[in-house]
Design a protein around this motif. Structure first.
Motif, PDB file in Angstrom:
ATOM      1  N   LEU A 194       0.813  -1.218   0.000  1.00 34.46           N
ATOM      2  CA  LEU A 194       0.000   0.000   0.000  1.00 34.46           C
ATOM      3  C   LEU A 194       0.848   1.270   0.000  1.00 34.46           C
ATOM      4  N   HIS A 195       2.000   1.209   0.637  1.00 36.08           N
ATOM      5  CA  HIS A 195       2.861   2.405   0.783  1.00 36.08           C
ATOM      6  C   HIS A 195       4.307   1.991   0.472  1.00 36.08           C
ATOM      7  N   PRO A 196       4.696   1.929  -0.776  1.00 36.84           N
ATOM      8  CA  PRO A 196       6.011   1.393  -1.161  1.00 36.84           C
ATOM      9  C   PRO A 196       7.206   2.106  -0.528  1.00 36.84           C
ATOM     10  N   SER A 197       7.070   3.388  -0.213  1.00 33.45           N
ATOM     11  CA  SER A 197       8.207   4.135   0.330  1.00 33.45           C
ATOM     12  C   SER A 197       8.248   4.131   1.856  1.00 33.45           C
ATOM     13  N   GLN A 198       7.270   3.461   2.484  1.00 30.24           N
ATOM     14  CA  GLN A 198       7.236   3.450   3.949  1.00 30.24           C
ATOM     15  C   GLN A 198       8.494   2.817   4.532  1.00 30.24           C
ATOM     16  N   ARG A 199       9.058   1.839   3.826  1.00 28.36           N
ATOM     17  CA  ARG A 199      10.249   1.157   4.335  1.00 28.36           C
ATOM     18  C   ARG A 199      11.424   2.118   4.439  1.00 28.36           C
ATOM     19  N   TYR A 200      11.527   3.047   3.475  1.00 24.68           N
ATOM     20  CA  TYR A 200      12.622   4.015   3.542  1.00 24.68           C
ATOM     21  C   TYR A 200      12.435   4.973   4.715  1.00 24.68           C
ATOM     22  N   LEU A 201      11.192   5.407   4.931  1.00 18.31           N
ATOM     23  CA  LEU A 201      10.925   6.345   6.015  1.00 18.31           C
ATOM     24  C   LEU A 201      11.193   5.709   7.374  1.00 18.31           C
ATOM     25  N   GLU A 202      10.694   4.479   7.576  1.00 22.28           N
ATOM     26  CA  GLU A 202      10.830   3.842   8.887  1.00 22.28           C
ATOM     27  C   GLU A 202      12.280   3.486   9.191  1.00 22.28           C
ATOM     28  N   SER A 203      12.993   2.926   8.220  1.00 24.00           N
ATOM     29  CA  SER A 203      14.396   2.563   8.468  1.00 24.00           C
ATOM     30  C   SER A 203      15.257   3.812   8.661  1.00 24.00           C
ATOM     31  N   SER A 204      14.958   4.865   7.892  1.00 26.64           N
ATOM     32  CA  SER A 204      15.757   6.094   7.998  1.00 26.64           C
ATOM     33  C   SER A 204      15.548   6.775   9.349  1.00 26.64           C
ATOM     34  N   THR A 205      14.282   6.890   9.793  1.00 27.83           N
ATOM     35  CA  THR A 205      14.029   7.555  11.072  1.00 27.83           C
ATOM     36  C   THR A 205      14.629   6.768  12.241  1.00 27.83           C
ATOM     37  N   ALA A 206      14.619   5.428  12.134  1.00 28.97           N
ATOM     38  CA  ALA A 206      15.267   4.627  13.179  1.00 28.97           C
ATOM     39  C   ALA A 206      16.769   4.910  13.217  1.00 28.97           C
ATOM     40  N   LEU A 207      17.375   5.068  12.045  1.00 32.53           N
ATOM     41  CA  LEU A 207      18.802   5.387  12.003  1.00 32.53           C
ATOM     42  C   LEU A 207      19.068   6.806  12.497  1.00 32.53           C
ATOM     43  N   PHE A 208      18.152   7.730  12.239  1.00 40.19           N
ATOM     44  CA  PHE A 208      18.319   9.081  12.780  1.00 40.19           C
ATOM     45  C   PHE A 208      18.395   9.024  14.308  1.00 40.19           C
ATOM     46  N   ALA A 209      17.568   8.169  14.912  1.00 38.42           N
ATOM     47  CA  ALA A 209      17.601   8.002  16.372  1.00 38.42           C
ATOM     48  C   ALA A 209      18.931   7.412  16.814  1.00 38.42           C
ATOM     49  N   LEU A 210      19.449   6.449  16.053  1.00 48.50           N
ATOM     50  CA  LEU A 210      20.757   5.861  16.375  1.00 48.50           C
ATOM     51  C   LEU A 210      21.845   6.917  16.363  1.00 48.50           C
ATOM     52  N   PHE A 211      21.882   7.741  15.326  1.00 51.76           N
ATOM     53  CA  PHE A 211      22.923   8.763  15.221  1.00 51.76           C
ATOM     54  C   PHE A 211      22.796   9.793  16.345  1.00 51.76           C
ATOM     55  N   SER A 212      21.572  10.124  16.720  1.00 49.39           N
ATOM     56  CA  SER A 212      21.368  11.092  17.798  1.00 49.39           C
ATOM     57  C   SER A 212      21.847  10.542  19.132  1.00 49.39           C
ATOM     58  N   VAL A 213      21.614   9.253  19.380  1.00 44.39           N
ATOM     59  CA  VAL A 213      22.088   8.637  20.623  1.00 44.39           C
ATOM     60  C   VAL A 213      23.607   8.632  20.664  1.00 44.39           C
ATOM     61  N   GLU A 214      24.229   8.270  19.540  1.00 38.96           N
ATOM     62  CA  GLU A 214      25.693   8.255  19.510  1.00 38.96           C
ATOM     63  C   GLU A 214      26.256   9.663  19.730  1.00 38.96           C
ATOM     64  N   ALA A 215      25.631  10.662  19.111  1.00 38.79           N
ATOM     65  CA  ALA A 215      26.074  12.044  19.329  1.00 38.79           C
ATOM     66  C   ALA A 215      25.865  12.453  20.779  1.00 38.79           C
ATOM     67  N   SER A 216      24.756  12.007  21.372  1.00 40.42           N
ATOM     68  CA  SER A 216      24.476  12.319  22.775  1.00 40.42           C
ATOM     69  C   SER A 216      25.531  11.715  23.695  1.00 40.42           C
ATOM     70  N   MET A 217      25.928  10.472  23.432  1.00 38.50           N
ATOM     71  CA  MET A 217      26.921   9.825  24.302  1.00 38.50           C
ATOM     72  C   MET A 217      28.314  10.403  24.071  1.00 38.50           C
ATOM     73  N   ILE A 218      28.601  10.873  22.853  1.00 37.38           N
ATOM     74  CA  ILE A 218      29.860  11.592  22.648  1.00 37.38           C
ATOM     75  C   ILE A 218      29.866  12.856  23.501  1.00 37.38           C
ATOM     76  N   ALA A 219      28.749  13.606  23.479  1.00 36.67           N
ATOM     77  CA  ALA A 219      28.641  14.808  24.305  1.00 36.67           C
ATOM     78  C   ALA A 219      28.765  14.463  25.779  1.00 36.67           C
ATOM     79  N   HIS A 220      28.169  13.347  26.187  1.00 38.21           N
ATOM     80  CA  HIS A 220      28.253  12.875  27.573  1.00 38.21           C
ATOM     81  C   HIS A 220      29.708  12.667  27.984  1.00 38.21           C
ATOM     82  N   ARG A 221      30.468  11.987  27.144  1.00 36.82           N
ATOM     83  CA  ARG A 221      31.857  11.670  27.501  1.00 36.82           C
ATOM     84  C   ARG A 221      32.761  12.895  27.389  1.00 36.82           C
ATOM     85  N   VAL A 222      32.487  13.786  26.432  1.00 38.91           N
ATOM     86  CA  VAL A 222      33.275  15.021  26.332  1.00 38.91           C
ATOM     87  C   VAL A 222      33.056  15.881  27.565  1.00 38.91           C
TER      88      VAL A 222
END
Length: 395
Positions: free
Chosen positions: A321-349
């Motif tokens: 029904l929504h062919p591009s939904q897979r790109y949106l869901e996988s991309s937003t999950a990765l955006f969360a991953l990158f934000s967590v990694e940036a957050s923990m870098i800030a934590h350690r700095v």
């Protein structure tokens, strides 16, 4: 191509509302720390530089060449007297540390743990660029697999760090602001969003389908704990909150096998039911920030729950029904991953004293803007009518 303006406006408004707590908390943290600095100058608070200091045996010497104990606020003096390892800027911040005593940013990021996180964020920059361009081809999917692999590797690295006690402060604190606990949360959350990104992308291996009865439910628990744990860290007067804080800290600290776990008085005993330390002003602001981020983390709970209830059959219907939904869901999950990694870098700095949180928080907000918000808005534009906002959960 035609784009549905109503859909774009609704999705954009939704993201603004969801992300508002994070921006408000970042602004609050910056203004509060500026206020602390202003009060310190007004009252002429001073600190004594010491060359012989109690140090964390896991921390590099270059990060602790001076012990400049000036609390962010006066109430921190009592807290510092009770610390096993006093030179802990996760508790007191380093607002008043002289520039000559701070390690450089390059020194702060030279640790192997930060090198891995920096590589992950660099991949995140590339993925964000693809989303800005609207380029969702096979090269993008391969880049997603690289990011997902780094996410699982980073999750494993957090666990190793806890088990070995590598650069984990021995100061036991309350709830999710305890360093072992926040690293355990980062490990669990990183693993969950990496699983979600893999599960929703085109290159998902078929053997992962068979785990839809287990992994999605575990992910839902982690996503909900992202809100529950910071909330009870801030409001622990209830018996349930005290129990949860003790359970989280005791479990995280019990994973360490490199040495005997110490309580905040240095007695070397496992945590009992005595009250955990009160939050310092810096920890209070950190806990509020974690609560705001936890609200964002819950956005992925419906996806995980849908996989638990519908499995691959549900996802096949969404794909049709929504062919591009897979790109949106996988991309937003990765955006969360990158934000967590940036957050923990800030934590350690911040922990090394390379910069105070009044500087770190605005920089972290700018990184999140680049790694998550802008590419998400661009993805909504490019994917247009081929995605669903809410209805795909029921299809």
């Amino acid at each position: 191509a035609y784009r549905n303006p109503t859909l774009l406006v609704m999705r954009g408004a939704y993201n603004v509302v969801i992300l508002m707590p994070l921006w408000c908390d970042a602004f609050t943290l910056s203004t509060r720390l500026y206020s602390f600095q202003h009060q310190a100058k007004k009252h002429r608070w001073t600190g004594e530089a010491k060359t012989s200091i109690p140090r964390n045996p896991n921390e590099d010497v270059r990060y602790a060449n001076i012990n400049f104990f000036v609390p962010a606020v006066r109430s921190d003096e009592k807290d510092m007297e009770q610390l096993v390892y006093p030179n802990d800027y996760l508790i007191t911040d380093s607002t008043f540390l002289p520039s000559s005593s701070r390690p450089s940013l390059l020194q702060a990021l030279s640790d192997p743990r930060d090198i891995l996180a920096t590589i992950t964020v660099a991949i995140g920059v590339a993925i964000s660029f693809f989303n800005v361009k609207g380029n969702y081809d096979l090269e993008y999917e391969h880049l997603e697999i690289v990011a997902i692999s780094l996410g699982f590797l980073s999750s494993f690295a957090y666990i190793v760090q806890i088990v070995t006690g590598y650069r984990i402060s021995p100061n036991i604190r309350r709830g999710v602001v305890d360093e072992a606990t926040v690293n355990l949360y980062a490990a669990a959350y990183t693993a969950c969003v990496s699983w979600l990104a893999l599960r929703t992308c085109d290159l998902c291996p078929s053997w992962l389908y068979s785990l839809d009865g287990i992994l999605p439910l575990l992910s839902v628990i982690v996503f909900l704990l992202s809100v529950v744990a910071p909330y009870f860290t801030l409001f622990s007067e209830q018996a349930l909150g005290q129990y949860l804080n003790h359970a989280l800290v005791s479990f995280a600290r019990s994973l360490e096998v490199s040495g005997e776990m110490e309580d905040e008085k240095g007695t070397g005993k496992l945590l009992t039911l005595h009250p955990l330390p009160e939050l310092s002003p810096t920890e209070l602001l950190r806990a509020r920030g974690l609560l705001a981020v936890g609200i964002l983390a819950c956005v992925f709970a419906p996806d995980a729950l849908s996989f638990a209830l519908g499995g691959q059959d549900w996802w096949d219907r969404v794909y049709q029904l929504h062919p591009s939904q897979r790109y949106l869901e996988s991309s937003t999950a990765l955006f969360a991953l990158f934000s967590v990694e940036a957050s923990m870098i800030a934590h350690r700095v911040g922990k090394t004293g390379a910069a105070s949180y009044s500087v770190i928080v605005p920089c972290f907000a700018a990184v999140c803007l680049m790694l998550a918000i802008i590419p998400c808005v661009c993805a909504l534009h490019w994917l247009g009518n081929d995605i669903s906002f809410f209805s795909f959960y029921r299809e």
